[in-house]
Design a protein around this motif. Structure first.
Motif, PDB file in Angstrom:
ATOM      1  N   ALA A 211       3.092  15.063 -13.346  1.00  0.00           N
ATOM      2  CA  ALA A 211       2.093  15.662 -14.230  1.00  0.00           C
ATOM      3  C   ALA A 211       1.958  17.157 -13.945  1.00  0.00           C
ATOM      4  O   ALA A 211       1.843  17.971 -14.876  1.00  0.00           O
ATOM      5  CB  ALA A 211       0.749  14.958 -14.055  1.00  0.00           C
ATOM      6  N   ALA A 212       1.997  17.551 -12.683  1.00  0.00           N
ATOM      7  CA  ALA A 212       1.896  18.963 -12.315  1.00  0.00           C
ATOM      8  C   ALA A 212       3.111  19.741 -12.822  1.00  0.00           C
ATOM      9  O   ALA A 212       2.984  20.871 -13.326  1.00  0.00           O
ATOM     10  CB  ALA A 212       1.776  19.105 -10.805  1.00  0.00           C
ATOM     11  N   ILE A 213       4.296  19.137 -12.734  1.00  0.00           N
ATOM     12  CA  ILE A 213       5.516  19.796 -13.220  1.00  0.00           C
ATOM     13  C   ILE A 213       5.445  19.988 -14.728  1.00  0.00           C
ATOM     14  O   ILE A 213       5.781  21.064 -15.250  1.00  0.00           O
ATOM     15  CB  ILE A 213       6.769  18.980 -12.820  1.00  0.00           C
ATOM     16  N   LYS A 214       4.992  18.970 -15.478  1.00  0.00           N
ATOM     17  CA  LYS A 214       4.884  19.079 -16.934  1.00  0.00           C
ATOM     18  C   LYS A 214       3.901  20.164 -17.332  1.00  0.00           C
ATOM     19  O   LYS A 214       4.152  20.933 -18.261  1.00  0.00           O
ATOM     20  CB  LYS A 214       4.466  17.742 -17.541  1.00  0.00           C
ATOM     21  N   ARG A 215       2.758  20.242 -16.637  1.00  0.00           N
ATOM     22  CA  ARG A 215       1.772  21.290 -16.946  1.00  0.00           C
ATOM     23  C   ARG A 215       2.367  22.672 -16.717  1.00  0.00           C
ATOM     24  O   ARG A 215       2.178  23.599 -17.500  1.00  0.00           O
ATOM     25  CB  ARG A 215       0.519  21.114 -16.083  1.00  0.00           C
TER      26      ARG A 215
ATOM     27  N   ASP B 235       0.831  -1.202   0.000  1.00  0.00           N
ATOM     28  CA  ASP B 235       0.000   0.000   0.000  1.00  0.00           C
ATOM     29  C   ASP B 235       0.869   1.257   0.000  1.00  0.00           C
ATOM     30  O   ASP B 235       0.566   2.231  -0.688  1.00  0.00           O
ATOM     31  CB  ASP B 235      -0.928   0.012   1.213  1.00  0.00           C
ATOM     32  N   LYS B 236       1.942   1.231   0.771  1.00  0.00           N
ATOM     33  CA  LYS B 236       2.836   2.394   0.824  1.00  0.00           C
ATOM     34  C   LYS B 236       3.506   2.636  -0.527  1.00  0.00           C
ATOM     35  O   LYS B 236       3.611   3.773  -0.980  1.00  0.00           O
ATOM     36  CB  LYS B 236       3.906   2.185   1.900  1.00  0.00           C
ATOM     37  N   ILE B 237       3.958   1.553  -1.170  1.00  0.00           N
ATOM     38  CA  ILE B 237       4.614   1.685  -2.481  1.00  0.00           C
ATOM     39  C   ILE B 237       3.624   2.211  -3.517  1.00  0.00           C
ATOM     40  O   ILE B 237       3.945   3.109  -4.304  1.00  0.00           O
ATOM     41  CB  ILE B 237       5.223   0.334  -2.915  1.00  0.00           C
ATOM     42  N   ASN B 238       2.416   1.659  -3.524  1.00  0.00           N
ATOM     43  CA  ASN B 238       1.400   2.125  -4.477  1.00  0.00           C
ATOM     44  C   ASN B 238       1.076   3.594  -4.270  1.00  0.00           C
ATOM     45  O   ASN B 238       0.920   4.350  -5.235  1.00  0.00           O
ATOM     46  CB  ASN B 238       0.132   1.277  -4.360  1.00  0.00           C
ATOM     47  N   GLN B 239       0.977   4.025  -3.009  1.00  0.00           N
ATOM     48  CA  GLN B 239       0.700   5.434  -2.724  1.00  0.00           C
ATOM     49  C   GLN B 239       1.867   6.309  -3.178  1.00  0.00           C
ATOM     50  O   GLN B 239       1.665   7.389  -3.739  1.00  0.00           O
ATOM     51  CB  GLN B 239       0.438   5.632  -1.221  1.00  0.00           C
ATOM     52  N   PHE B 240       3.094   5.847  -2.994  1.00  0.00           N
ATOM     53  CA  PHE B 240       4.272   6.594  -3.435  1.00  0.00           C
ATOM     54  C   PHE B 240       4.241   6.807  -4.952  1.00  0.00           C
ATOM     55  O   PHE B 240       4.470   7.904  -5.446  1.00  0.00           O
ATOM     56  CB  PHE B 240       5.549   5.853  -3.021  1.00  0.00           C
ATOM     57  N   PHE B 241       3.953   5.714  -5.718  1.00  0.00           N
ATOM     58  CA  PHE B 241       3.901   5.834  -7.175  1.00  0.00           C
ATOM     59  C   PHE B 241       2.783   6.780  -7.616  1.00  0.00           C
ATOM     60  O   PHE B 241       2.960   7.591  -8.527  1.00  0.00           O
ATOM     61  CB  PHE B 241       3.707   4.464  -7.836  1.00  0.00           C
ATOM     62  N   LYS B 242       1.654   6.706  -6.968  1.00  0.00           N
ATOM     63  CA  LYS B 242       0.528   7.588  -7.318  1.00  0.00           C
ATOM     64  C   LYS B 242       0.902   9.051  -7.074  1.00  0.00           C
ATOM     65  O   LYS B 242       0.679   9.910  -7.925  1.00  0.00           O
ATOM     66  CB  LYS B 242      -0.697   7.206  -6.480  1.00  0.00           C
ATOM     67  N   ASP B 243       1.497   9.320  -5.899  1.00  0.00           N
ATOM     68  CA  ASP B 243       1.908  10.686  -5.582  1.00  0.00           C
ATOM     69  C   ASP B 243       2.970  11.178  -6.567  1.00  0.00           C
ATOM     70  O   ASP B 243       2.926  12.334  -7.022  1.00  0.00           O
ATOM     71  CB  ASP B 243       2.464  10.773  -4.157  1.00  0.00           C
ATOM     72  N   SER B 244       3.926  10.305  -6.923  1.00  0.00           N
ATOM     73  CA  SER B 244       4.992  10.682  -7.855  1.00  0.00           C
ATOM     74  C   SER B 244       4.423  11.035  -9.225  1.00  0.00           C
ATOM     75  O   SER B 244       4.828  12.029  -9.837  1.00  0.00           O
ATOM     76  CB  SER B 244       5.998   9.549  -8.005  1.00  0.00           C
ATOM     77  N   GLU B 245       3.499  10.228  -9.716  1.00  0.00           N
ATOM     78  CA  GLU B 245       2.895  10.494 -11.029  1.00  0.00           C
ATOM     79  C   GLU B 245       2.131  11.811 -11.025  1.00  0.00           C
ATOM     80  O   GLU B 245       2.194  12.589 -11.986  1.00  0.00           O
ATOM     81  CB  GLU B 245       1.972   9.344 -11.429  1.00  0.00           C
TER      82      GLU B 245
END
Length: 126
Positions: free
Chosen positions: A109-113, A95-105
């Motif tokens: 996306a915010a940086i690219k925008r 769960d922690k790893i999945n949350q990390f990947f979600k937050d990273s993505e």
């Protein structure tokens, strides 16, 4: 003596099999303690828990249409009910790893925008 579901009775072990033990109850009737009803822990061999002619306290858990009586040793023991405790939810490593990947993505996306708006966005020609 009438055998009623839910009653606790003392009986004598008269037979042991690989799937349980037969117990003679008062009045000459016989019931079966299935291997899963012998102890709280896993029972691999009934002989490790019961011997022939042992006196045991059992609870009648069922009586079927044919008169077969199901018994339980582990249900015959009065165990105190566990205290209600407030449980803190456990978060697994997955769960922690999945949350990390979600937050990273989301951050990428915010940086690219943000970068696209500084360059004039997509398809903008100078």
């Amino acid at each position: 003596m009438t055998i009623e579901v839910g009653s606790k009775i003392e009986g004598k072990v008269t037979g042991i099999t690989n799937f349980g033990a037969f117990v003679e109850l008062p009045g000459g009737t016989t019931g079966l303690i299935h291997i899963s009803e012998i102890a709280e822990d896993y029972v691999k061999d009934v002989n490790e828990h019961l011997k022939l002619n042992d006196k045991v306290l059992v609870k009648v858990i069922n009586v079927d249409d044919k008169g077969k009586i199901g018994l339980s040793i582990k249900q015959a023991v009065n165990r105190p009910k566990p205290q209600q405790q407030r449980r803190i939810p456990q978060i697994s490593m997955d769960d922690k790893i999945n949350q990390f990947f979600k937050d990273s993505e989301e951050k990428l996306a915010a940086i690219k925008r943000n970068q696209e708006s500084k360059r004039g966005g997509r398809g903008f020609k100078r």
